[in-house]
Write a protein that holds these residues in place. Structure first.
Motif, PDB file in Angstrom:
ATOM      1  N   GLN A  94       0.815  -1.213   0.000  1.00  0.00           N
ATOM      2  CA  GLN A  94       0.000   0.000   0.000  1.00  0.00           C
ATOM      3  C   GLN A  94       0.853   1.270   0.000  1.00  0.00           C
ATOM      4  OE1 GLN A  94      -2.650  -0.294   3.359  1.00  0.00           O
ATOM      5  NE2 GLN A  94      -3.358  -2.353   2.768  1.00  0.00           N
ATOM      6  N   GLY A  95       2.191   1.124  -0.170  1.00  0.00           N
ATOM      7  CA  GLY A  95       3.067   2.281  -0.280  1.00  0.00           C
ATOM      8  C   GLY A  95       3.729   2.683   1.026  1.00  0.00           C
ATOM      9  N   TRP A  96       3.557   1.906   2.113  1.00  0.00           N
ATOM     10  CA  TRP A  96       4.193   2.228   3.383  1.00  0.00           C
ATOM     11  C   TRP A  96       5.571   1.567   3.443  1.00  0.00           C
ATOM     12  CZ3 TRP A  96       1.882   5.144   7.344  1.00  0.00           C
ATOM     13  CH2 TRP A  96       0.532   5.514   7.127  1.00  0.00           C
ATOM     14  N   TYR A 155       5.979   3.955   7.763  1.00  0.00           N
ATOM     15  CA  TYR A 155       6.110   5.348   7.329  1.00  0.00           C
ATOM     16  C   TYR A 155       5.582   5.459   5.898  1.00  0.00           C
ATOM     17  CZ  TYR A 155       9.301   5.538  11.314  1.00  0.00           C
ATOM     18  OH  TYR A 155       9.862   5.471  12.562  1.00  0.00           O
ATOM     19  N   TYR A 156       4.807   6.513   5.685  1.00  0.00           N
ATOM     20  CA  TYR A 156       4.263   6.774   4.338  1.00  0.00           C
ATOM     21  C   TYR A 156       4.852   8.095   3.835  1.00  0.00           C
ATOM     22  CZ  TYR A 156       0.973   7.749   0.599  1.00  0.00           C
ATOM     23  OH  TYR A 156       0.406   8.051  -0.629  1.00  0.00           O
ATOM     24  N   PHE A 157       5.589   8.011   2.739  1.00  0.00           N
ATOM     25  CA  PHE A 157       6.165   9.189   2.102  1.00  0.00           C
ATOM     26  C   PHE A 157       5.252   9.577   0.941  1.00  0.00           C
ATOM     27  CE2 PHE A 157       9.602   7.305   4.389  1.00  0.00           C
ATOM     28  CZ  PHE A 157      10.476   8.336   4.730  1.00  0.00           C
ATOM     29  N   LEU A 180       3.967  21.143   0.897  1.00  0.00           N
ATOM     30  CA  LEU A 180       5.154  20.319   0.778  1.00  0.00           C
ATOM     31  C   LEU A 180       4.734  18.852   0.812  1.00  0.00           C
ATOM     32  CD1 LEU A 180       7.545  22.118   3.341  1.00  0.00           C
ATOM     33  CD2 LEU A 180       7.601  22.323   0.858  1.00  0.00           C
ATOM     34  N   LEU A 181       5.648  17.979   0.405  1.00  0.00           N
ATOM     35  CA  LEU A 181       5.439  16.560   0.630  1.00  0.00           C
ATOM     36  C   LEU A 181       5.453  16.298   2.148  1.00  0.00           C
ATOM     37  CD1 LEU A 181       7.796  15.136  -2.166  1.00  0.00           C
ATOM     38  CD2 LEU A 181       5.303  15.424  -2.262  1.00  0.00           C
ATOM     39  N   PHE A 182       4.981  15.152   2.570  1.00  0.00           N
ATOM     40  CA  PHE A 182       4.892  14.891   4.011  1.00  0.00           C
ATOM     41  C   PHE A 182       5.135  13.409   4.301  1.00  0.00           C
ATOM     42  CE2 PHE A 182       0.747  14.756   2.042  1.00  0.00           C
ATOM     43  CZ  PHE A 182       0.178  13.558   2.486  1.00  0.00           C
ATOM     44  N   ILE A 183       5.416  13.117   5.571  1.00  0.00           N
ATOM     45  CA  ILE A 183       5.683  11.741   5.998  1.00  0.00           C
ATOM     46  C   ILE A 183       4.697  11.385   7.126  1.00  0.00           C
ATOM     47  CG2 ILE A 183       7.387  10.126   6.930  1.00  0.00           C
ATOM     48  CD1 ILE A 183       9.556  12.092   5.999  1.00  0.00           C
ATOM     49  N   CYS A 184       3.896  10.334   6.895  1.00  0.00           N
ATOM     50  CA  CYS A 184       2.997   9.815   7.950  1.00  0.00           C
ATOM     51  C   CYS A 184       3.684   8.656   8.676  1.00  0.00           C
ATOM     52  CB  CYS A 184       1.690   9.309   7.346  1.00  0.00           C
ATOM     53  SG  CYS A 184       0.702  10.582   6.519  1.00  0.00           S
TER      54      CYS A 184
END
Length: 328
Positions: A197-199, A207-209, A315-319
């Protein structure tokens, strides 16, 4: 004695209780009056009457003495009877006084009878209990005999137990290994699903970028919708993982503050370590240009890569969210 000759008459005198009777000498013919010259029948009658009178006097004398003794005995018996009557009267009074005591004693006896009945019941219960106890003692006696047999088998059983313990240890080791393998397989499966799922996974966290840019608040909402928050940084290893994975791109992280004078804090409520975090800021940062730089981002590929910026720029973010093992 010739038939024509007269029989002499009896002569007696009475002096109180003494009576003398003897024949009288025959009087001379000239001394005998005519009146006394009677036939011999009169002398017999007189003699008989005299005997009767003497007998009566004797009987009266004897009866008088007997009556005197009898009267004395009667008087003595009367006194004895009077004493007995007095004793009976006294006993009657004692009986009357003791009657109340007898009633009390009767009540006490009834109570004692009730208590005795209760004691009998308890004795019956105890007898029943003793019978049961005897039965149990017999069972225990048989059990002790069986225990003796088992005691003889204890050494062999102990050897078997040692073998079983060793086997159990091996089984537990295998079970632990299987559980670890199962846990590892589940974890790998969970990680693979998240990676699909991209994590990205690093030391217990995903972490999700992102690939799109958002403001800091919009980025936090996006992360929250996916059960996560903008990432926090709690160690040097985590900081290194983030800036290397970012690859020189600029990404929002979860560090922000309330106003120019507020303290920095993490969006996921992780405690902020100001001393540790001082190593992660770009030299000269945070500088709060225009008093409007209240959010932080990773700006360069370096351990010291943090920069403060306006929360309104995109901006891009990190979850970030912790790994929670799925249920088996």
């Amino acid at each position: 004695m010739t038939t024509g000759e007269e029989l002499p008459c009896a002569h007696f005198t009475v002096d109180k209780q003494n009576i003398a009777l003897w024949p009288r000498e025959p009087p001379t013919k000239r001394d005998q009056p005519l009146a006394l010259r009677k036939p011999s029948t009169i002398c017999v009658v007189l003699t008989f009457l005299t005997l009767v009178l003497v007998t009566s006097i004797l009987l009266q004398s004897i009866l008088y003495s007997w009556l005197l003794g009898t009267i004395s005995n009667v008087r003595t018996n009367a006194q004895l009877l009077k004493g007995r009557v007095d004793n009976i009267s006294t006993g009657s009074s004692e009986i009357k006084r003791n009657r109340g005591g007898l009633k009390v004693a009767s009540t006490q006896i009834q109570k004692v009878n009730v208590s005795l009945n209760q004691v009998r019941s308890q004795l019956l219960i105890l007898e029943t209990g003793l019978e049961k106890a005897n039965s149990q003692i017999q069972v225990l006696t048989r059990s002790w005999a069986e225990v003796d047999v088992l005691n003889a088998q204890i050494p062999e059983l102990k050897r078997d137990l040692d073998k079983a313990s060793a086997l159990n240890a091996k089984v537990r080791g295998l079970q632990n290994s299987l559980e670890n393998m199962d846990k590892s397989l589940r974890q790998q499966n969970d990680i693979l699903q998240m990676l699909s799922q991209g994590w990205k996974y690093f030391k217990g966290n995903f972490y999700y970028f992102s690939h799109v840019s958002k403001t800091w608040y919009s980025a936090q909402q996006f992360c929250t919708s996916r059960n996560s928050h903008l990432t926090s940084v709690t160690s040097e290893n985590e900081q290194e993982f983030l800036y290397k994975t970012a690859g020189g791109g600029v990404y929002w992280i979860g560090l922000t503050k309330a106003g120019s004078e507020g303290d920095w804090y993490w969006a996921d409520n992780t405690p902020f370590n100001k001393v540790q975090s001082a190593r992660f800021w770009i030299p000269g940062e945070p500088n709060n240009v225009g008093s409007n730089e209240h959010c932080a981002n990773i700006k360069i590929t370096s351990l010291r890569s943090w920069n403060d910026a306006s929360c309104d720029i995109s901006l891009l973010f990190i979850c970030k969210k912790p790994y929670i093992p799925s249920e088996s």
